[in-house]
Write an enzyme that holds these catalytic residues in place. Structure first.
Site, PDB file in Angstrom:
ATOM      1  N   TYR A   1      -5.566   1.918   1.044  1.00  0.00           N
ATOM      2  CA  TYR A   1      -4.673   2.867   0.760  1.00  0.00           C
ATOM      3  C   TYR A   1      -5.235   4.293  -0.627  1.00  0.00           C
ATOM      4  O   TYR A   1      -5.994   3.552  -1.329  1.00  0.00           O
ATOM      5  CB  TYR A   1      -3.462   2.625  -0.104  1.00  0.00           C
ATOM      6  CG  TYR A   1      -2.502   2.847   1.748  1.00  0.00           C
ATOM      7  CD1 TYR A   1      -1.755   2.980   2.821  1.00  0.00           C
ATOM      8  CD2 TYR A   1      -2.375   1.247   1.545  1.00  0.00           C
ATOM      9  CE1 TYR A   1      -1.229   2.561   3.655  1.00  0.00           C
ATOM     10  CE2 TYR A   1      -1.541   0.200   2.341  1.00  0.00           C
ATOM     11  CZ  TYR A   1      -1.095   0.918   3.073  1.00  0.00           C
ATOM     12  OH  TYR A   1      -0.007   1.068   4.824  1.00  0.00           O
TER      13      TYR A   1
ATOM     14  N   ASP B   1       5.565   5.719   6.379  1.00  0.00           N
ATOM     15  CA  ASP B   1       6.526   5.709   6.385  1.00  0.00           C
ATOM     16  C   ASP B   1       6.521   7.591   5.942  1.00  0.00           C
ATOM     17  O   ASP B   1       5.877   8.349   6.750  1.00  0.00           O
ATOM     18  CB  ASP B   1       7.683   5.498   5.076  1.00  0.00           C
ATOM     19  CG  ASP B   1       9.083   5.825   4.728  1.00  0.00           C
ATOM     20  OD1 ASP B   1       9.715   5.752   6.006  1.00  0.00           O
ATOM     21  OD2 ASP B   1       9.184   5.883   3.791  1.00  0.00           O
TER      22      ASP B   1
END
Length: 401
Positions: free
Chosen positions: A172, A117
């Protein structure tokens, strides 16, 4: 005599002028010929490229997400620039894909592994697509990309390969200043704070609670507690040793999971911070996996990085078939590390120091109601509303696709 002399000079001047014009015309013709030859060479190269067969490949990408509205391209919208906008332009300009494929990405079977994002960076993003395998392909693509977006590797894959569907897991990292873990009752100076051993151990004990399969409906939006897709499997989650950059101490949290939902990682980290700081009781973690609605704070997006995507099943089946390589990037690890040091870490550190995103977010923690135990019964739990992120996605808008 004078008249004869003047006539002779005029005649000589005329001859010189005429010679100069001839030379000038020859030079102009020479330049024109060179330009024509250069244009012809470019056209020949373009024609040669057009004759090349298209092959299915994956590209290993690294990028700093600051200034971009995420990874995914919004065709027809130029208002918000994305990473894919720059990538597609570079693919067209380098001759890897025809221009019409840039306008309709389905024509090149394009698929990103994760949809990061706004502002989120990546060190190991993977995209799959069909391209013409031109000479020096990586160099030519990178020549048309800004320095904060790099293609670090390329591998051939099977014709039906889809980078999102074939991905087994995603890793991540989340880089944050360690003062985020300081107890709320202790006044700290942000740059002087150093994380002690006991607090780091407590952070890791809490992060380890996420391992396994849990119902994360409270860690995203638009999913009810009985929505099967709210259950996600976390393989590992831990916080590494702290380190000092620009006089401020930071630490990096790593999490590996099959897939993640919108905001899930940021909320997982936000809840741990709230507990360690003394705003919430440890029991809230168990409650959050139940059916009741629990108020969970969402940590800032700054610091979140897509580190790696995993293709273990694909590698077992095709990695050693003699035709394809395993999708592992050992040889590119050094380039990845250099890119992070040059573009990702400095962006996170400088932005944190300038904008104080973590410090400002910490001030909002007291307004959350961590003790609420009201069970939210929604009529749509029986027929859960379809989520806006695709099933099995990392939907992480911030966390990924």
């Amino acid at each position: 005599m004078a008249e004869d002399l003047i006539a002779a000079v005029a005649s000589q001047t005329k001859r010189l002028s005429s010679s100069s014009e001839v030379v000038q015309r020859l030079e102009e013709n020479g330049h024109q010929n060179k330009k024509l030859k250069s244009d012809a060479d470019e056209e020949d190269a373009e024609d040669q490229n057009k004759k090349l067969p298209k092959r299915k490949i994956v590209l290993l990408m690294a990028y700093s997400g600051k200034g971009y509205h995420g990874m995914q391209r919004n065709v027809g919208s130029s208002q918000f620039k994305t990473i894919e906008d720059d990538l597609v332009c570079a693919l067209v300009q380098s001759g890897c894909i025809p221009e019409n494929h840039g306008e309709d990405m389905k024509k090149m079977s394009f698929q990103r592994c994760a949809r990061t994002d706004k502002g989120v960076s990546a060190a190991g993003q993977i995209v799959s697509l069909k391209v013409r395998l031109i000479d020096d392909i990586l160099e030519k693509i990178n020549n048309h990309l800004p320095s904060h977006i790099r293609i670090l590797g390329l591998k051939r894959v099977t014709g039906g390969f889809n980078s999102k569907n074939k991905c087994d897991a995603r890793t991540y990292s989340y880089m944050l200043p360690t003062f985020a873990f300081a107890h709320k009752d202790h006044e700290v100076q942000e740059e002087l704070y150093r994380l002690d051993r006991d607090t780091l151990e407590r952070v890791n004990q809490l992060l380890a609670c996420y391992k396994g399969t849990h119902n994360f409906h409270n860690f995203t939006s638009q999913k009810g507690p009985r929505d099967p897709s709210a259950k996600r499997y976390i393989m590992e989650m831990y916080c590494g040793e702290p380190f000092v950059r620009e006089n401020m101490e930071f630490a990096v949290i790593q999490v590996k999971g099959q897939s993640f939902m919108m905001h899930q990682i940021r909320k997982m980290i936000g809840l741990v911070i709230a507990i360690v700081k003394g705003y919430a009781a440890e029991s809230i973690m168990e409650r959050s996996w139940g059916e009741e609605k629990v108020d969970i704070p969402k940590a800032p997006g700054l610091g979140l990085v897509l580190e790696k995507v995993h293709f273990e099943k694909y590698n077992r089946r095709f990695g050693n078939d003699g035709l394809h390589e395993p999708l592992e990037w050992t040889e590119e690890e050094e380039k990845i590390a250099v890119f992070k040091e040059q573009y990702i870490y400095p962006t996170i550190i400088n932005t944190e120091k300038e904008e104080k995103s973590m410090a400002n977010w910490l001030k909002t923690l007291p307004i959350h109601d961590f003790n609420s135990s009201a069970v939210e019964v929604q009529t749509n739990n029986k027929n859960p509303k379809k989520s806006s992120d695709p099933e099995g996605s990392d939907g992480c808008g911030d966390d990924s696709d």
